[in-house]
Design an enzyme around this catalytic site. Structure first.
Site, PDB file in Angstrom:
ATOM      1  N   CYS A 266      77.910 101.839 -50.190  1.00  0.00           N
ATOM      2  CA  CYS A 266      76.856 102.162 -50.525  1.00  0.00           C
ATOM      3  C   CYS A 266      76.641 102.777 -51.596  1.00  0.00           C
ATOM      4  CB  CYS A 266      76.222 102.466 -49.386  1.00  0.00           C
ATOM      5  SG  CYS A 266      75.908 102.301 -47.561  1.00  0.00           S
ATOM      6  N   GLU A 347      74.273 105.351 -55.446  1.00  0.00           N
ATOM      7  CA  GLU A 347      74.938 106.097 -55.284  1.00  0.00           C
ATOM      8  C   GLU A 347      76.472 106.863 -55.441  1.00  0.00           C
ATOM      9  OE1 GLU A 347      75.550 105.911 -50.663  1.00  0.00           O
ATOM     10  OE2 GLU A 347      73.719 106.906 -50.087  1.00  0.00           O
TER      11      GLU A 347
END
Length: 359
Positions: A266, A347
């Site tokens: 992600c 992230e």
């Protein structure tokens, strides 16, 4: 500065076979992107690792630690200095220990996991039916070197009657990388079971840091801002139900098997609960935002493309460069700001020299 000239000096103190010049780092990341390391070092013993780092410090050579490169976008220009991929992989079971009180920061972390999509996808990608508490089980102390591969750590500890790492199944990485980024599995963070970390600081001192000194947060630890090198860590795990833990590890890995390969996982953080409520969204998953709000499903620059399998992932579908990958990320960032007025947060970690500041 040209650091390849130090190859021969370093080779006097470590095994020459464990050194490479101008090694393409695309071979050492899950997304298969990244330029060369001036010097790539793969120490096999603790002594070799320590002497290698100390010699780099003496020659004032930058040192970058790399695990599986699973959430790391490396510049097409590569990384200057020495990149170390540690092959020091010892695990020591110390025995039962007292229960540890969760640190305040760990206790306050919000669960990250959010599923979305049609019911068939939700069923495959749901976690809550696998989650359970282990706090009533006896605790056991386990020390692991930073170079230990996380998948092996999970299977090894379960085989020895120890649980607590099953939540991190199918996460490609090492123990050092897991601590560096405080990885999350379902609703769990690795910081829940970290007791202390052994590090080498910039001066070459070896120190032991307690959990509360590590500044754990969402995808964050103090190592993001320091030049300290993680050598090993002590974990406070459980003498738990190994059959249940083994099932969770296998089932969770199976459910996550729909995730695309050749990616960095992600790429963006999920929305906060406040943002979710503000926009009246059914989930805080940023993948939902990309697909349904920004309408960027399949958006592509070069060979970097928003995955059709999971919209929060960007895949390398051919010969993508870090420039391609970053360009897709920046387009998402721009549209999220324009259409929702939010500043998205990555992230992933950026290493090397980029033509523009990534985020």
């Amino acid at each position: 500065m040209e650091y390849t000239k130090y190859f021969e000096e370093i080779a006097k103190f470590v095994n020459r076979k464990n050194l490479k010049l101008m090694e393409p780092l695309s071979k050492h990341t899950t997304v298969r992107i990244g330029g060369p390391a001036d010097i790539f070092f793969t120490p096999k013993t603790r002594d070799e690792l320590l002497i290698g780092i100390k010699k780099c410090r003496e020659f004032d050579i930058p040192v970058t630690m790399l695990g599986w490169g699973a959430n790391t976008l490396i510049s097409d220009k590569g990384i200057r200095g020495v990149v170390i991929r540690s092959h020091v992989k010892n695990i020591e079971i110390a025995g039962r220990t007292k229960k540890t009180k969760p640190s305040e920061i760990t206790s306050n972390l919000s669960p990250r996991w959010n599923s979305y999509g049609d019911e068939s996808v939700k069923k495959l990608y749901e976690f809550k039916d696998l989650d359970y508490q282990e706090s009533h089980f006896p605790r056991v102390s386990v020390k692991m070197d930073a170079g230990v591969d996380l998948p092996y750590a999970i299977s090894f500890t379960i085989s020895k009657g120890i649980t607590g790492l099953q939540w991190y199944s199918r996460i490609p990485g090492t123990i050092g990388g897991s601590i560096f980024n405080n990885i999350h599995g379902g609703t769990h963070y690795i910081s829940e079971v970290v007791e202390s970390v052994e590090i080498m600081n910039r001066s070459g001192e070896i120190l032991h840091l307690n959990k509360d000194e590590l500044e754990f947060d969402y995808d964050y630890s103090r190592f993001h801002r320091t030049d300290e090198i993680i050598l090993s860590a002590k974990f406070c795990l459980y003498e738990g139900d190994t059959n249940k833990a083994r099932y969770v590890a296998m089932e969770w890995a199976k459910r996550k098997s729909i995730q695309p390969s050749n990616s960095l996982g992600c790429v963006f953080r999920n929305l906060s609960e406040e943002e979710k409520e503000k926009f009246s969204l059914p989930t805080s998953s940023f993948g939902y935002v990309i697909e349904h709000i920004l309408k960027l499903d399949g958006f592509r620059i070069g060979d970097a493309m928003i995955s059709s399998k999971h919209k929060a992932f960007i895949e390398n579908v051919g010969k993508a460069t870090s420039k391609d990958y970053l360009s897709v990320m920046l387009e998402v960032k721009k549209r999220a700001k324009t259409e929702l007025g939010i500043d998205v947060k990555p992230e992933i970690v950026f290493l090397g020299d980029f033509d523009e500041t990534p985020f």
